[in-house]
Design a protein around this motif. Structure first.
Motif, PDB file in Angstrom:
ATOM      1  N   SER A 282       0.807  -1.232   0.000  1.00  0.00           N
ATOM      2  CA  SER A 282       0.000   0.000   0.000  1.00  0.00           C
ATOM      3  C   SER A 282       0.833   1.273   0.000  1.00  0.00           C
ATOM      4  O   SER A 282       0.284   2.368  -0.098  1.00  0.00           O
ATOM      5  CB  SER A 282      -0.913   0.024   1.234  1.00  0.00           C
ATOM      6  OG  SER A 282      -1.710  -1.126   1.284  1.00  0.00           O
ATOM      7  N   LYS A 283       2.154   1.137   0.140  1.00  0.00           N
ATOM      8  CA  LYS A 283       2.993   2.337   0.209  1.00  0.00           C
ATOM      9  C   LYS A 283       2.878   3.139  -1.094  1.00  0.00           C
ATOM     10  O   LYS A 283       2.934   2.569  -2.181  1.00  0.00           O
ATOM     11  CB  LYS A 283       4.451   1.936   0.463  1.00  0.00           C
ATOM     12  CG  LYS A 283       5.314   3.099   0.906  1.00  0.00           C
ATOM     13  CD  LYS A 283       6.732   2.661   1.260  1.00  0.00           C
ATOM     14  CE  LYS A 283       7.622   3.880   1.365  1.00  0.00           C
ATOM     15  NZ  LYS A 283       8.991   3.511   1.733  1.00  0.00           N
ATOM     16  N   GLY A 284       2.691   4.440  -0.931  1.00  0.00           N
ATOM     17  CA  GLY A 284       2.562   5.300  -2.102  1.00  0.00           C
ATOM     18  C   GLY A 284       1.144   5.391  -2.625  1.00  0.00           C
ATOM     19  O   GLY A 284       0.839   6.201  -3.506  1.00  0.00           O
ATOM     20  N   CYS A 288      -7.477   4.779   3.171  1.00  0.00           N
ATOM     21  CA  CYS A 288      -8.329   5.280   4.248  1.00  0.00           C
ATOM     22  C   CYS A 288      -8.226   4.312   5.418  1.00  0.00           C
ATOM     23  O   CYS A 288      -8.282   3.093   5.238  1.00  0.00           O
ATOM     24  CB  CYS A 288      -9.769   5.384   3.755  1.00  0.00           C
ATOM     25  SG  CYS A 288     -10.864   6.092   5.007  1.00  0.00           S
ATOM     26  N   VAL A 289      -8.006   4.853   6.616  1.00  0.00           N
ATOM     27  CA  VAL A 289      -7.896   4.017   7.818  1.00  0.00           C
ATOM     28  C   VAL A 289      -9.047   4.355   8.765  1.00  0.00           C
ATOM     29  O   VAL A 289      -9.336   5.538   9.007  1.00  0.00           O
ATOM     30  CB  VAL A 289      -6.549   4.251   8.538  1.00  0.00           C
ATOM     31  CG1 VAL A 289      -6.433   3.352   9.767  1.00  0.00           C
ATOM     32  CG2 VAL A 289      -5.394   3.996   7.595  1.00  0.00           C
ATOM     33  N   SER A 290      -9.699   3.306   9.272  1.00  0.00           N
ATOM     34  CA  SER A 290     -10.833   3.494  10.177  1.00  0.00           C
ATOM     35  C   SER A 290     -10.415   4.238  11.430  1.00  0.00           C
ATOM     36  O   SER A 290      -9.251   4.213  11.825  1.00  0.00           O
ATOM     37  CB  SER A 290     -11.414   2.135  10.565  1.00  0.00           C
ATOM     38  OG  SER A 290     -10.474   1.425  11.351  1.00  0.00           O
ATOM     39  N   GLU A 324      -7.875   0.092  10.941  1.00  0.00           N
ATOM     40  CA  GLU A 324      -8.031  -0.897   9.887  1.00  0.00           C
ATOM     41  C   GLU A 324      -7.961  -0.141   8.567  1.00  0.00           C
ATOM     42  O   GLU A 324      -8.666   0.854   8.390  1.00  0.00           O
ATOM     43  CB  GLU A 324      -9.423  -1.523  10.060  1.00  0.00           C
ATOM     44  CG  GLU A 324      -9.741  -2.671   9.172  1.00  0.00           C
ATOM     45  CD  GLU A 324      -9.256  -3.986   9.789  1.00  0.00           C
ATOM     46  OE1 GLU A 324      -8.637  -4.757   9.028  1.00  0.00           O
ATOM     47  OE2 GLU A 324      -9.492  -4.222  10.986  1.00  0.00           O
ATOM     48  N   ILE A 325      -7.104  -0.586   7.647  1.00  0.00           N
ATOM     49  CA  ILE A 325      -7.124   0.039   6.318  1.00  0.00           C
ATOM     50  C   ILE A 325      -8.403  -0.424   5.621  1.00  0.00           C
ATOM     51  O   ILE A 325      -8.571  -1.605   5.334  1.00  0.00           O
ATOM     52  CB  ILE A 325      -5.880  -0.355   5.484  1.00  0.00           C
ATOM     53  CG1 ILE A 325      -4.602   0.135   6.185  1.00  0.00           C
ATOM     54  CG2 ILE A 325      -5.975   0.208   4.077  1.00  0.00           C
ATOM     55  CD1 ILE A 325      -3.321  -0.137   5.420  1.00  0.00           C
ATOM     56  N   THR A 326      -9.320   0.510   5.420  1.00  0.00           N
ATOM     57  CA  THR A 326     -10.627   0.117   4.863  1.00  0.00           C
ATOM     58  C   THR A 326     -10.673   0.256   3.349  1.00  0.00           C
ATOM     59  O   THR A 326     -11.410  -0.461   2.687  1.00  0.00           O
ATOM     60  CB  THR A 326     -11.760   0.969   5.478  1.00  0.00           C
ATOM     61  OG1 THR A 326     -11.398   2.343   5.380  1.00  0.00           O
ATOM     62  CG2 THR A 326     -11.969   0.613   6.940  1.00  0.00           C
TER      63      THR A 326
END
Lengths: 329, 329
Positions: A282-284, A288-290, A324-326
């Motif tokens: 997911s880098k770059g 969205c993180v909960s 949590e990465i949503t």
């Protein structure tokens, strides 16, 4: 399947040696070697069959052992090459949660490296109070007791270490490279194959003990997953198209944990962070993180505390410790 | 001294009301008011005497209660003005450690604010595995169960909050202003008067529950301290030259914890840090902090995680998460 007793492990070892030579072993031979009666041999063979060993008896030839071998502490331990992790391996037919039991044993003084396996968990736990689906006969549910002399602030980086060890283990059995989802889920092709739950007892300055809980989906089939996770979960067997020996996966896992725990203890965290980032896709990307409120921005990686770094539109970078990465855009 | 039962608390309340009016209360009056026999009244009065209440009986006049009142959950609770902290107050004659018991009760579901007091501790704990001297009859040993929804990384700042609450409590009773020794000892004139031990059960991202353990030396006399700490410890009674009502100190403590815990939860940490620094006398001084290796340099204060900031000779600032300030130059 309970762990075989001493005479039974001797019988298994004799049968395994015979198997290598493609031989049968007579009850008489076993009775002489083990210095027990033939009827005792017969009773032990019966127990071993109940414990999941495929032992066939042919008239005038004797006993032979065939695959697959059951999953128990003896089978996992017999070829284990670690010196600390799983040096004391406890197998349970059923536990509420391997982590809960591990925390209890640690409190009672269980040494570092003591490892628990449960065939099934009635209350398997995931992160942040979620459930971990734990049916018997197919997967690995294990907890390792660790006692690193670190501040609790550093425990998140221990979870990164565990994520590496699990990812390396998956990599040994999966035809497709796994990835890590921050902070500690292991995915293959975007589907969850393993999870980590690190729980601890600590003072604010010092950890007393940690239960490092790991669940790996090994032989679950697509149709075995409950409806709510069937599209988001996978297993080694699904990926490989064949049944996998759980004991072999467990041994690989314990070796990898031992290796990377040593790296964690002996070096600064840069090699842990770098290796973890190798599996982090997911880098770059915009993510969205909960949370309350949720955090959105470009993912810049993680810092040495294992916190997720997210760059906002205004150019500032926010550290996210929990969530949590949503979404990944 | 066990906590009085329902009829006994009614008797105490009747006697306290009578005391205010400087009156005696006859056994007959009590028996009528409480709708129990006079012999039951007599039995309860006996139990209350055993529980430490000074109840005298005069022929033809009746019963009267005189000070000092004993230290128990009823006496602490009766004038308590908090709404959360100590709303459920459990008194134990002896515990291994109030924190250990609090962690156990929290695990079994005890609600936030549940508070334990022990008259004595057989295994009283200080920071980093040290002992906390816990003789009966003189001091306060208490643990408060908290369930803040924070990451374990933030627990150190919770300890700062507790240090403020304890310092404010000491300030209410001591003629001399207390100071805090990083991270969480409370001193008066350089001698330890109170200590805090924060223990928790957590995931890496989220705290499950905290036992906030607080020990305050209230009525210890100089000669009561063991040899190894007599020169480095003091008590409220030593400072004030008179015996102090422990229940009053406990109530002040719980009010202060309630107030500052609310500040901790509702605002950013700046007011916690600022208030803590008001009591911190080492800022700007050259200090040495234990560790391998020890850290020496000018103390620059603390950061928002509660880490001690030490400026080295080369101008760089080091964050110290754990240790003991061993020297102040």
């Amino acid at each position: 399947m309970p762990t075989p007793n001493k005479t039974e492990t001797s019988i298994i070892n004799l049968l395994k040696t015979a198997k290598v030579k493609d031989k049968y072993l007579s009850g008489e031979e076993m009775s002489e070697t083990l210095a027990v009666t033939r009827s005792a041999v017969w009773k032990h063979v019966s127990s071993l069959r109940e414990a999941g060993y495929n032992i066939t008896a042919r008239p005038n030839k004797g006993y032979s052992l065939s695959e697959p071998l059951p999953f128990n502490a003896f089978e996992v331990s017999s070829k284990l090459k670690t010196s600390k992790i799983a040096n004391n391996l406890l197998y349970f037919k059923e536990l509420d949660s391997t982590n809960t039991k591990a925390l209890q044993l640690a409190k009672e003084g269980a040494t570092e490296g003591t490892t628990l396996i449960a065939e099934t968990q009635s209350g398997g736990k995931g992160r942040l109070g979620k459930d971990w689906h734990s049916p018997p006969g197919v997967n690995i549910y294990t907890s390792i007791i660790l006692r690193p002399k670190i501040a609790p602030q550093k425990a998140q980086s221990l979870t990164l270490m565990a994520a590496i060890a699990v990812a390396k283990t998956i990599e040994e059995f999966s035809p497709i490279k796994p990835s890590v989802k921050w902070p500690n889920d292991i995915l293959v092709e975007g589907k969850k194959i393993a999870g980590i739950l690190t729980e601890m007892s600590s003072e604010t300055e010092q950890i007393n003990h940690i239960a490092l809980g790991i669940g790996i989906n090994v032989n679950m089939k697509d149709q075995d997953f409950p409806n709510d996770i069937c599209k988001t979960a996978t297993s080694l067997a699904v990926l490989k198209g064949e049944k996998i020996d759980r004991a072999e996966v467990a041994r690989a896992l314990y070796s990898n944990v031992e290796k990377w725990y040593k790296v964690f203890l002996d070096t600064d965290l840069s090699s842990i962070i770098d290796t973890w980032l190798n599996y982090f896709t997911s880098k770059g990307k915009k993510i969205c993180v909960s949370g309350t409120p949720p955090t959105e921005g470009i993912c810049m990686g993680i810092d040495s505390d294992g916190a997720l770094l997210i760059k906002n539109d205004d150019g500032t970078t926010k550290r996210v410790l929990s969530g949590e990465i949503t979404s990944i855009y």
